[in-house]
Design an enzyme around this catalytic site. Structure first.
Site, short mmCIF file in Angstrom:
data_model
loop_
_atom_site.label_atom_id
_atom_site.label_comp_id
_atom_site.label_asym_id
_atom_site.label_seq_id
_atom_site.Cartn_x
_atom_site.Cartn_y
_atom_site.Cartn_z
N GLY A 9 6.62 -34.11 -23.91
CA GLY A 9 6.40 -33.51 -25.23
C GLY A 9 6.23 -34.58 -26.30
CG ASP A 32 11.55 -23.33 -15.37
OD1 ASP A 32 12.04 -23.36 -16.53
OD2 ASP A 32 10.97 -22.33 -14.91
CB THR A 97 15.40 -26.73 -35.39
OG1 THR A 97 14.61 -26.37 -36.52
CG2 THR A 97 16.04 -25.46 -34.85
CE1 TYR A 121 11.88 -23.83 -31.93
CE2 TYR A 121 12.46 -24.03 -34.25
CZ TYR A 121 12.22 -24.61 -33.02
OH TYR A 121 12.32 -25.98 -32.89
N1 LIG Z 1 8.22 -30.05 -33.68
C1 LIG Z 1 9.02 -29.91 -34.73
O1 LIG Z 1 8.60 -29.88 -35.90
C2 LIG Z 1 10.52 -29.78 -34.52
C3 LIG Z 1 11.35 -29.60 -35.63
C4 LIG Z 1 12.73 -29.51 -35.43
C5 LIG Z 1 13.26 -29.58 -34.16
N2 LIG Z 1 12.43 -29.74 -33.08
C6 LIG Z 1 13.02 -29.83 -31.75
O2 LIG Z 1 12.73 -31.12 -31.22
C7 LIG Z 1 12.59 -31.05 -29.79
C8 LIG Z 1 11.28 -31.70 -29.39
O3 LIG Z 1 10.21 -31.00 -30.01
P1 LIG Z 1 8.68 -31.38 -29.71
O4 LIG Z 1 7.91 -30.95 -30.89
O5 LIG Z 1 8.59 -32.77 -29.18
O6 LIG Z 1 8.38 -30.35 -28.52
P2 LIG Z 1 7.08 -30.22 -27.59
O7 LIG Z 1 6.07 -31.24 -27.95
O8 LIG Z 1 6.71 -28.77 -27.58
O9 LIG Z 1 7.66 -30.64 -26.16
C9 LIG Z 1 8.54 -29.81 -25.43
C10 LIG Z 1 8.38 -30.14 -23.97
O10 LIG Z 1 9.22 -29.26 -23.22
C11 LIG Z 1 8.49 -28.75 -22.10
N3 LIG Z 1 9.05 -27.48 -21.66
C12 LIG Z 1 8.81 -26.24 -22.17
N4 LIG Z 1 9.49 -25.31 -21.45
C13 LIG Z 1 10.18 -25.98 -20.49
C14 LIG Z 1 11.04 -25.58 -19.45
N5 LIG Z 1 11.34 -24.28 -19.21
N6 LIG Z 1 11.58 -26.52 -18.63
C15 LIG Z 1 11.28 -27.83 -18.83
N7 LIG Z 1 10.45 -28.29 -19.79
C16 LIG Z 1 9.91 -27.36 -20.62
C17 LIG Z 1 7.09 -28.60 -22.68
O11 LIG Z 1 6.16 -28.46 -21.62
P3 LIG Z 1 4.77 -27.63 -21.94
O12 LIG Z 1 4.11 -28.34 -23.07
O13 LIG Z 1 4.04 -27.73 -20.64
O14 LIG Z 1 5.20 -26.24 -22.30
C18 LIG Z 1 6.94 -29.91 -23.45
O15 LIG Z 1 6.55 -30.98 -22.61
C19 LIG Z 1 12.75 -29.57 -29.45
O16 LIG Z 1 14.07 -29.32 -29.10
C20 LIG Z 1 12.43 -28.85 -30.76
O17 LIG Z 1 13.06 -27.58 -30.82
C21 LIG Z 1 11.08 -29.84 -33.24
#
Ligand SMILES: NC(=O)c1ccc[n+]([C@@H]2O[C@H](COP(=O)([O-])OP(=O)(O)OC[C@H]3O[C@@H](n4cnc5c(N)ncnc54)[C@H](OP(=O)(O)O)[C@@H]3O)[C@@H](O)[C@H]2O)c1
Length: 275
Positions: A9, A32, A97, A121
């Site tokens: 991710g 998973d 978050t 979410y």
């Molecule tokens: N993005 C933001 O603005 C933001 C803000 C606050 C907090 N966060 C938190 O920060 C963290 C990282 O966010 P990010 O934006 O880097 O997320 P991301 O780019 O969506 O990456 C999440 C990864 O988790 C994988 N995944 C999804 N379902 C899964 C499962 N059942 N088992 C194993 N892996 C799985 C996804 O695979 P696929 O892509 O193949 O589904 C992806 O590789 C998360 O906890 C998010 O809630 C994010």
């Protein structure tokens, strides 16, 4: 060994480059997190000393329509990781978050402020926090408004829209701290090095609205784009968002000696890397 779950991710990719010592990344092909058996098999085989969970279902509007999946990944999945990591004597680090807050406080949120998520979410991530605590050796890191080189994000959306538009409307009534995933990865590293436990906030310093952030993106990129204000109500997205969700990151600085740079400096660093 440090195991990063969700390593493909946006945050996971940067975290893999920042973590010191022996570490390994896995994503959906190998684990998973919604499956207790999958989690147990992998963790018992690899025997990590620290598990950093950055895997999540992060499509905030998608979560409104796919509630079961949101809770399975962001809530129950963390519970499976917590139970097995506790069984093998590993620490669990869970990324959470600002959306666990309702945005009504009016000043930066501290770690012990009452939560009150507005969206599916946010509620699913709050369940993830509660489940992470099933492992007594846990660290919960709340962050916000992430962007990085390896994922869809607001900066890339703005730059893409500006390829064929000279005017855009962007919401000006949501306030937070845009956060570069490299700075968050370094915050996670600092918290691991200092052996911190419990709940921490980590984001780039300072705050702005999405509208101000958009204007900064175009200013720093030397693009002449007019950014008009609009309200969250006018944008009318499926998931409600907190209007003011800046995070107080003083505890991170005090306990680790690491303070993430200001959001505008971070934006400059990011833009210089992508060009
Ligand atoms: N993005 C933001 O603005 C933001 C803000 C606050 C907090 N966060 C938190 O920060 C963290 C990282 O966010 P990010 O934006 O880097 O997320 P991301 O780019 O969506 O990456 C999440 C990864 O988790 C994988 N995944 C999804 N379902 C899964 C499962 N059942 N088992 C194993 N892996 C799985 C996804 O695979 P696929 O892509 O193949 O589904 C992806 O590789 C998360 O906890 C998010 O809630 C994010």
């Amino acid at each position: 060994m440090i195991l990063v779950v969700g390593a493909k991710g946006m945050l996971g990719r940067d975290l893999m480059t920042v973590l010191p010592g022996e570490h390994r990344g896995v994503d959906l092909e190998e684990i998973d997190i919604t499956s207790p058996a999958s989690v147990r098999t992998l963790l018992v085989t690899l025997k990590p000393r620290v598990v950093v969970n950055v895997a999540a279902y992060t499509d905030v509007d998608g979560c409104e329509a796919n509630r079961d999946l949101a809770f399975a990944v962001n809530g129950d999945g963390v519970g499976h990781l917590a139970r097995v990591s506790a069984d093998i004597g590993a620490k669990l680090i869970q990324i959470s978050t600002d959306y666990v807050f309702d945005g009504g406080k009016g000043s930066p949120y501290r770690e012990d402020d009452p939560t009150g998520p507005l969206s599916v979410y946010g509620r699913s991530k709050l369940l993830g926090e509660e489940n992470a605590r099933l492992n007594p050796d846990h660290l919960i890191i709340r962050t916000q408004w992430l962007y990085g080189l390896h994922g869809k994000n607001f900066v890339e959306t703005m730059l893409r829209l500006a390829t064929d538009r000279t005017e855009l409307s962007v919401v000006d009534d949501q306030i937070g701290s845009p956060t570069w995933t490299v700075d968050l990865a370094n915050s996670i590293r600092a918290l691991i090095d200092a052996e911190c436990r419990g709940t921490y906030h980590a984001a780039n310093a300072g705050f702005c609205s999405w509208n101000e952030f958009a204007r900064a993106i175009f200013d720093e990129s030397g693009m002449a784009v007019t950014v008009h204000p609009m309200t969250t109500t006018e944008l009318n997205r499926p998931a409600p968002r907190p209007l003011y969700s800046t995070l107080d990151c003083g505890k991170l600085s005090r306990d680790t000696g690491f303070t993430p740079q200001g959001w505008r400096e971070a934006l400059r660093s990011y833009l210089s890397l992508r060009s």
